[in-house]
Design a protein around this motif. Structure first.
Motif, mmCIF file in Angstrom:
data_model
loop_
_atom_site.group_PDB
_atom_site.id
_atom_site.type_symbol
_atom_site.label_atom_id
_atom_site.label_comp_id
_atom_site.label_asym_id
_atom_site.label_seq_id
_atom_site.Cartn_x
_atom_site.Cartn_y
_atom_site.Cartn_z
ATOM 1 N N GLY A 1 -10.163 -10.634 0.888
ATOM 2 C CA GLY A 1 -11.312 -9.930 1.447
ATOM 3 C C GLY A 1 -10.873 -8.613 2.033
ATOM 4 O O GLY A 1 -9.682 -8.400 2.204
ATOM 5 N N GLY B 1 -2.412 -7.174 3.132
ATOM 6 C CA GLY B 1 -2.414 -7.349 1.677
ATOM 7 C C GLY B 1 -1.757 -8.631 1.198
ATOM 8 O O GLY B 1 -1.306 -8.704 0.050
ATOM 9 N N LYS B 2 -1.719 -9.641 2.028
ATOM 10 C CA LYS B 2 -1.071 -10.903 1.662
ATOM 11 C C LYS B 2 -1.759 -11.555 0.462
ATOM 12 O O LYS B 2 -1.110 -11.907 -0.514
ATOM 13 C CB LYS B 2 -1.078 -11.872 2.867
ATOM 14 N N SER B 3 -3.063 -11.716 0.547
ATOM 15 C CA SER B 3 -3.795 -12.391 -0.532
ATOM 16 C C SER B 3 -3.769 -11.567 -1.825
ATOM 17 O O SER B 3 -3.620 -12.121 -2.909
ATOM 18 C CB SER B 3 -5.240 -12.652 -0.106
ATOM 19 N N THR B 4 -3.909 -10.265 -1.690
ATOM 20 C CA THR B 4 -3.874 -9.391 -2.869
ATOM 21 C C THR B 4 -2.549 -9.525 -3.601
ATOM 22 O O THR B 4 -2.515 -9.651 -4.833
ATOM 23 C CB THR B 4 -4.084 -7.912 -2.453
ATOM 24 N N SER C 1 0.409 -3.477 -4.580
ATOM 25 C CA SER C 1 -0.089 -4.675 -5.267
ATOM 26 C C SER C 1 -1.195 -4.327 -6.251
ATOM 27 O O SER C 1 -1.332 -4.984 -7.272
ATOM 28 C CB SER C 1 -0.621 -5.684 -4.251
ATOM 29 N N LYS D 1 0.830 -1.212 0.000
ATOM 30 C CA LYS D 1 0.000 0.000 0.000
ATOM 31 C C LYS D 1 0.865 1.264 0.000
ATOM 32 O O LYS D 1 0.497 2.273 0.612
ATOM 33 C CB LYS D 1 -0.956 0.002 1.221
ATOM 34 N N GLY E 1 -8.510 -11.236 8.889
ATOM 35 C CA GLY E 1 -8.787 -12.624 9.270
ATOM 36 C C GLY E 1 -9.534 -13.445 8.246
ATOM 37 O O GLY E 1 -10.163 -14.432 8.587
ATOM 38 N N VAL E 2 -9.451 -13.040 6.958
ATOM 39 C CA VAL E 2 -10.169 -13.778 5.909
ATOM 40 C C VAL E 2 -9.502 -15.123 5.612
ATOM 41 O O VAL E 2 -10.153 -16.152 5.501
ATOM 42 C CB VAL E 2 -10.298 -12.927 4.622
ATOM 43 N N THR E 3 -8.174 -15.102 5.484
ATOM 44 C CA THR E 3 -7.466 -16.331 5.141
ATOM 45 C C THR E 3 -7.262 -17.157 6.404
ATOM 46 O O THR E 3 -6.618 -16.715 7.333
ATOM 47 C CB THR E 3 -6.109 -16.004 4.512
HETATM 48 N N1 LIG Z 1 -4.027 0.499 -2.203
HETATM 49 C C1 LIG Z 1 -3.672 -0.753 -1.912
HETATM 50 N N2 LIG Z 1 -4.544 -1.573 -1.321
HETATM 51 C C2 LIG Z 1 -4.164 -2.831 -1.044
HETATM 52 C C3 LIG Z 1 -2.848 -3.300 -1.355
HETATM 53 N N3 LIG Z 1 -2.764 -4.585 -0.945
HETATM 54 C C4 LIG Z 1 -3.960 -4.904 -0.414
HETATM 55 N N4 LIG Z 1 -4.820 -3.870 -0.464
HETATM 56 C C5 LIG Z 1 -6.196 -3.838 0.069
HETATM 57 O O1 LIG Z 1 -6.156 -4.191 1.454
HETATM 58 C C6 LIG Z 1 -7.274 -4.999 1.823
HETATM 59 C C7 LIG Z 1 -6.789 -6.309 2.447
HETATM 60 O O2 LIG Z 1 -6.117 -7.084 1.490
HETATM 61 P P1 LIG Z 1 -5.938 -8.678 1.637
HETATM 62 O O3 LIG Z 1 -5.080 -9.110 0.510
HETATM 63 O O4 LIG Z 1 -7.248 -9.346 1.819
HETATM 64 O O5 LIG Z 1 -5.127 -8.759 3.010
HETATM 65 P P2 LIG Z 1 -4.631 -10.077 3.795
HETATM 66 O O6 LIG Z 1 -3.323 -9.733 4.381
HETATM 67 O O7 LIG Z 1 -4.712 -11.267 2.926
HETATM 68 O O8 LIG Z 1 -5.733 -10.134 4.952
HETATM 69 P P3 LIG Z 1 -6.177 -11.397 5.880
HETATM 70 O O9 LIG Z 1 -6.317 -12.576 5.010
HETATM 71 O O10 LIG Z 1 -7.467 -10.903 6.439
HETATM 72 O O11 LIG Z 1 -5.129 -11.532 6.924
HETATM 73 C C8 LIG Z 1 -8.083 -5.195 0.543
HETATM 74 O O12 LIG Z 1 -9.123 -4.240 0.543
HETATM 75 C C9 LIG Z 1 -7.095 -4.896 -0.567
HETATM 76 O O13 LIG Z 1 -7.699 -4.394 -1.721
HETATM 77 C C10 LIG Z 1 -1.926 -2.387 -1.987
HETATM 78 O O14 LIG Z 1 -0.753 -2.687 -2.267
HETATM 79 N N5 LIG Z 1 -2.405 -1.133 -2.231
#
Ligand SMILES: Nc1nc2c(ncn2[C@@H]2O[C@H](COP(=O)(O)OP(=O)(O)OP(=O)(O)O)[C@@H](O)[C@H]2O)c(=O)[nH]1
Ligand SMILES: [Mg+2]
Length: 280
Positions: A148, A131-134, A86, A58, A152-154
């Motif tokens: 999501g 932003g792990k999944s993204t 991402s 981000k 805590g989605v994953t």
């Molecule tokens: N602007 C921006 N938004 C991001 C970036 N990476 C992730 N996001 C946003 O952040 C939010 C969480 O992203 P996820 O990828 O679900 O995060 P995660 O780490 O997998 O979350 P959990 O599985 O809940 O632990 C989403 O709304 C994404 O769109 C980034 O590099 N830039």
């Protein structure tokens, strides 16, 4: 003080320690707006000699000036850090080369021993919502890992083939059991690393208003057309008045809090870095 430690987080941390043995390198995701509050000192301890690359996600939401300062600060501590976005795919193509560089010695040794070339095994770790999944979805080029917008989605771990040279493990977010600093808890709450339902929004928002008054003078004024030098509570009242956020003639604080929180998270107050160093 915000206290948060759901059972699945404890389990995730234990699982992560076990999976650590399977990988060559760890990619620790931190939020560029809070590179220290979202950094997990426990992971670094458990790594021992395993290479570790910090990916600040981000980064397009964080203050560019501070991205540069943090880049230098991490380098000073010998932590390899790459600022990525991402969603805008910024710097994603630098991840695999960085992994290869960090594993140069290991790859060379395996070759000398006559071992067959194999993909690098990496693991993504980080706090919830970082932003792990993204990132994994972007790297793999199609929706594989579940994404999501809530922490805590994953909840389960899986291997994902990213590239012929790289296999990646998606892991659930790991958050340390206790935030020993109030400020860290506020920063995690503001960026969405901890669920909105479990923190006291009033404390977080009052903290944020002070922060904005001091670090980003003019921002609150510009966004809400108010005199931002007013006392914090008075600022809330002014915003409520301007937006007509009342319920039965009482100020609807909840709506004011949500407005400010959403404005921060959707960049309507500009690009903001919350974590600072040297008292800046
Ligand atoms: N602007 C921006 N938004 C991001 C970036 N990476 C992730 N996001 C946003 O952040 C939010 C969480 O992203 P996820 O990828 O679900 O995060 P995660 O780490 O997998 O979350 P959990 O599985 O809940 O632990 C989403 O709304 C994404 O769109 C980034 O590099 N830039
Ligand atoms: Mg996820």
């Amino acid at each position: 003080m915000i206290q948060w430690y759901p059972g699945h987080m404890a389990k995730a941390q234990k699982e992560m320690e076990e999976k650590l043995k399977l990988v060559d390198i760890v990619l620790e995701l931190v939020d560029a707006r809070i590179p220290i509050s979202s950094f997990n000192p426990i992971i670094k301890e458990k790594l021992k000699d395993k290479p570790h690359i910090v990916l600040a996600t981000k980064s397009n939401m964080a203050d560019e000036h501070w991205n540069n300062l943090w880049q230098l600060e991490f380098a000073k501590n010998n932590d390899s850090i790459l600022f990525i976005d991402s969603i805008k795919r910024q710097n994603l193509n630098k991840i695999i080369p960085l992994c290869k560089l960090a594993l140069q010695e290991k790859i060379k040794k395996e070759k000398e021993k006559g071992m067959k070339e194999r993909p690098i095994r990496a693991m993504v770790v980080g706090i919830p919502n970082v932003g792990k999944s993204t990132l994994i979805n972007q790297l793999v080029g199609k929706k594989t890992a579940f994404v999501g917008d809530k922490p805590g989605v994953t909840k389960s771990q899986q291997w994902i083939k990213i590239h012929k040279d790289l296999d990646l493990l998606d892991t659930p977010g790991v958050l340390w059991p206790k935030f020993d600093e109030q400020k860290v808890a506020y920063h995690l709450a503001l960026t969405g690393a901890i669920k909105d339902q479990i923190f006291h929004k009033d404390d977080v928002i009052l903290y944020f208003i002070s922060f904005m008054q001091e670090k980003y003078p003019g921002s609150l004024n510009q966004r809400y057309q108010i005199d931002e030098h007013l006392e914090k509570l008075e600022i809330l009242h002014e915003i409520a008045r301007a937006k007509n956020f009342y319920q039965k003639n009482e100020i609807d604080y909840e709506r004011v809090f949500d407005l400010i929180l959403n404005d921060f998270r959707s960049l309507k107050l500009g690009r903001i870095t919350l974590d600072r160093f040297n008292n800046e």
